[in-house]
Write a protein that holds these residues in place. Structure first.
Motif, PDB file in Angstrom:
ATOM      1  N   GLU A  27       0.835  -1.196   0.000  1.00  0.00           N
ATOM      2  CA  GLU A  27       0.000   0.000   0.000  1.00  0.00           C
ATOM      3  C   GLU A  27       0.871   1.247   0.000  1.00  0.00           C
ATOM      4  O   GLU A  27       1.947   1.250   0.570  1.00  0.00           O
ATOM      5  CB  GLU A  27      -0.870   0.039   1.267  1.00  0.00           C
ATOM      6  N   PRO A  28       0.428   2.327  -0.622  1.00  0.00           N
ATOM      7  CA  PRO A  28       1.216   3.561  -0.587  1.00  0.00           C
ATOM      8  C   PRO A  28       1.284   4.111   0.828  1.00  0.00           C
ATOM      9  O   PRO A  28       0.311   4.060   1.569  1.00  0.00           O
ATOM     10  CB  PRO A  28       0.481   4.507  -1.523  1.00  0.00           C
ATOM     11  N   SER A  29       2.422   4.624   1.174  1.00  0.00           N
ATOM     12  CA  SER A  29       2.638   5.163   2.505  1.00  0.00           C
ATOM     13  C   SER A  29       2.171   6.608   2.574  1.00  0.00           C
ATOM     14  O   SER A  29       2.195   7.322   1.578  1.00  0.00           O
ATOM     15  CB  SER A  29       4.127   5.101   2.834  1.00  0.00           C
ATOM     16  N   PRO A  30       1.752   7.089   3.756  1.00  0.00           N
ATOM     17  CA  PRO A  30       1.404   8.501   3.883  1.00  0.00           C
ATOM     18  C   PRO A  30       2.646   9.390   3.784  1.00  0.00           C
ATOM     19  O   PRO A  30       2.526  10.589   3.576  1.00  0.00           O
ATOM     20  CB  PRO A  30       0.759   8.592   5.264  1.00  0.00           C
ATOM     21  N   CYS A  31       3.816   8.820   3.940  1.00  0.00           N
ATOM     22  CA  CYS A  31       5.051   9.597   3.827  1.00  0.00           C
ATOM     23  C   CYS A  31       5.447   9.712   2.368  1.00  0.00           C
ATOM     24  O   CYS A  31       5.369   8.745   1.618  1.00  0.00           O
ATOM     25  CB  CYS A  31       6.182   8.929   4.598  1.00  0.00           C
ATOM     26  N   ARG A  32       5.885  10.893   1.977  1.00  0.00           N
ATOM     27  CA  ARG A  32       6.321  11.092   0.602  1.00  0.00           C
ATOM     28  C   ARG A  32       7.821  10.909   0.509  1.00  0.00           C
ATOM     29  O   ARG A  32       8.530  11.153   1.470  1.00  0.00           O
ATOM     30  CB  ARG A  32       5.960  12.511   0.155  1.00  0.00           C
ATOM     31  N   PRO A  33       8.343  10.525  -0.650  1.00  0.00           N
ATOM     32  CA  PRO A  33       9.793  10.436  -0.800  1.00  0.00           C
ATOM     33  C   PRO A  33      10.425  11.827  -0.793  1.00  0.00           C
ATOM     34  O   PRO A  33       9.730  12.844  -0.805  1.00  0.00           O
ATOM     35  CB  PRO A  33       9.976   9.756  -2.150  1.00  0.00           C
ATOM     36  N   GLY A  41      14.008  22.856  -7.750  1.00  0.00           N
ATOM     37  CA  GLY A  41      14.097  23.974  -8.688  1.00  0.00           C
ATOM     38  C   GLY A  41      12.791  24.742  -8.798  1.00  0.00           C
ATOM     39  O   GLY A  41      12.781  25.977  -8.828  1.00  0.00           O
ATOM     40  N   ALA A  42      11.674  23.997  -8.831  1.00  0.00           N
ATOM     41  CA  ALA A  42      10.363  24.647  -8.905  1.00  0.00           C
ATOM     42  C   ALA A  42      10.074  25.440  -7.630  1.00  0.00           C
ATOM     43  O   ALA A  42       9.554  26.563  -7.691  1.00  0.00           O
ATOM     44  CB  ALA A  42       9.279  23.598  -9.136  1.00  0.00           C
ATOM     45  N   ILE A  43      10.432  24.880  -6.491  1.00  0.00           N
ATOM     46  CA  ILE A  43      10.214  25.575  -5.215  1.00  0.00           C
ATOM     47  C   ILE A  43      10.997  26.878  -5.184  1.00  0.00           C
ATOM     48  O   ILE A  43      10.471  27.939  -4.822  1.00  0.00           O
ATOM     49  CB  ILE A  43      10.601  24.667  -4.034  1.00  0.00           C
ATOM     50  N   ALA A  55       1.652  28.480  -0.202  1.00  0.00           N
ATOM     51  CA  ALA A  55       1.099  28.452  -1.568  1.00  0.00           C
ATOM     52  C   ALA A  55       1.905  27.514  -2.465  1.00  0.00           C
ATOM     53  O   ALA A  55       1.335  26.792  -3.287  1.00  0.00           O
ATOM     54  CB  ALA A  55       1.102  29.866  -2.145  1.00  0.00           C
ATOM     55  N   ILE A  56       3.225  27.521  -2.287  1.00  0.00           N
ATOM     56  CA  ILE A  56       4.073  26.618  -3.078  1.00  0.00           C
ATOM     57  C   ILE A  56       3.760  25.174  -2.728  1.00  0.00           C
ATOM     58  O   ILE A  56       3.652  24.312  -3.613  1.00  0.00           O
ATOM     59  CB  ILE A  56       5.564  26.936  -2.837  1.00  0.00           C
ATOM     60  N   GLY A  57       3.591  24.898  -1.431  1.00  0.00           N
ATOM     61  CA  GLY A  57       3.274  23.540  -0.996  1.00  0.00           C
ATOM     62  C   GLY A  57       1.958  23.045  -1.554  1.00  0.00           C
ATOM     63  O   GLY A  57       1.849  21.898  -1.977  1.00  0.00           O
ATOM     64  N   LYS A  58       0.940  23.919  -1.601  1.00  0.00           N
ATOM     65  CA  LYS A  58      -0.355  23.524  -2.163  1.00  0.00           C
ATOM     66  C   LYS A  58      -0.237  23.257  -3.657  1.00  0.00           C
ATOM     67  O   LYS A  58      -0.809  22.308  -4.179  1.00  0.00           O
ATOM     68  CB  LYS A  58      -1.398  24.612  -1.909  1.00  0.00           C
ATOM     69  N   ARG A  59       0.531  24.102  -4.356  1.00  0.00           N
ATOM     70  CA  ARG A  59       0.666  23.956  -5.804  1.00  0.00           C
ATOM     71  C   ARG A  59       1.417  22.672  -6.171  1.00  0.00           C
ATOM     72  O   ARG A  59       1.048  21.981  -7.131  1.00  0.00           O
ATOM     73  CB  ARG A  59       1.400  25.162  -6.370  1.00  0.00           C
ATOM     74  N   LEU A  60       2.460  22.326  -5.392  1.00  0.00           N
ATOM     75  CA  LEU A  60       3.276  21.144  -5.694  1.00  0.00           C
ATOM     76  C   LEU A  60       2.838  19.900  -4.918  1.00  0.00           C
ATOM     77  O   LEU A  60       3.469  18.849  -5.037  1.00  0.00           O
ATOM     78  CB  LEU A  60       4.748  21.434  -5.385  1.00  0.00           C
ATOM     79  N   LYS A  61       1.783  20.051  -4.110  1.00  0.00           N
ATOM     80  CA  LYS A  61       1.282  18.957  -3.273  1.00  0.00           C
ATOM     81  C   LYS A  61       2.375  18.410  -2.365  1.00  0.00           C
ATOM     82  O   LYS A  61       2.595  17.211  -2.256  1.00  0.00           O
ATOM     83  CB  LYS A  61       0.688  17.846  -4.133  1.00  0.00           C
ATOM     84  N   ARG A  62       3.047  19.340  -1.706  1.00  0.00           N
ATOM     85  CA  ARG A  62       4.082  19.026  -0.725  1.00  0.00           C
ATOM     86  C   ARG A  62       3.766  19.772   0.555  1.00  0.00           C
ATOM     87  O   ARG A  62       3.059  20.775   0.554  1.00  0.00           O
ATOM     88  CB  ARG A  62       5.474  19.450  -1.223  1.00  0.00           C
ATOM     89  N   SER A  66       8.273  21.081   4.419  1.00  0.00           N
ATOM     90  CA  SER A  66       9.286  20.638   3.451  1.00  0.00           C
ATOM     91  C   SER A  66       9.690  21.785   2.528  1.00  0.00           C
ATOM     92  O   SER A  66      10.864  21.969   2.225  1.00  0.00           O
ATOM     93  CB  SER A  66       8.758  19.479   2.610  1.00  0.00           C
ATOM     94  N   VAL A  67       8.708  22.555   2.090  1.00  0.00           N
ATOM     95  CA  VAL A  67       8.983  23.682   1.202  1.00  0.00           C
ATOM     96  C   VAL A  67       9.792  24.747   1.946  1.00  0.00           C
ATOM     97  O   VAL A  67      10.791  25.253   1.433  1.00  0.00           O
ATOM     98  CB  VAL A  67       7.659  24.277   0.655  1.00  0.00           C
TER      99      VAL A  67
END
Length: 165
Positions: A27-33, A41-43, A55-62, A66-67
């Motif tokens: 199953e996929p983990s709730p933790c992201r890699p 670079g996008a951040i 806003a950056i976190g919402k746009r990149l789904k992070r 972390s951002v």
């Protein structure tokens, strides 16, 4: 197949060579890699445009943290300023200490510090500086050091007198 290592979160997920998987199965983990180079670079680009980390976190789904951490690390890396506690000994003081070591190779760390004008510095700091900067080259002793004998409380008592010599 990679070795499983805890991801550090409380979810019980494990990281393996293929990606994030839950401990129970595929199953996929709730933790992201970790953030990829493209995401970093996008951040940074979005941050330079003036967007907030939320806003950056919402746009990149992070996550916001972390951002924000990525932005902070990039600012620290570009600033070139050293983080943490400053060094006790300056480069000038280290060079004075090196001269004293060359002149008095058998002197103790406290004697070297006093001769170099470092009376305010702890002896352990001077010893650490001597070791880390390779100022001290130890020569082998002319006579070998005496062997240490085990403490009496760790020596097994002899139960049979005939076997004790």
């Amino acid at each position: 197949e990679g070795v499983s290592v805890g991801c550090g979160a409380r979810c019980g997920a494990v990281r393996c060579g293929a990606g994030m998987e839950n401990a129970e199965g595929p199953e996929p983990s709730p933790c992201r890699p970790r953030l990829t180079e493209r995401e970093i670079g996008a951040i940074l680009a979005l941050s330079n445009e003036g967007l907030s980390s939320r806003a950056i976190g919402k746009r990149l789904k992070r996550s916001n943290s972390s951002v924000a951490r990525c932005i902070y690390r990039s600012k620290v890396a570009t600033a070139g300023k050293r983080q943490g506690r400053p060094h006790v000994l300056t480069e000038d003081q280290l060079s004075k200490l090196k001269v004293q070591v060359q002149q008095f190779p058998t002197a103790s760390a406290r004697e070297l510090a006093n001769k170099a004008g470092l009376e305010h510095v702890c002896v352990r700091t001077v010893q650490r500086a001597l070791i880390t900067n390779a100022f001290v080259v130890r020569e082998p002793a002319k006579t070998p050091a005496p062997r240490r004998v085990a403490s009496r409380r760790y020596v097994q008592p002899c139960l049979e007198k005939s076997s004790c010599v």
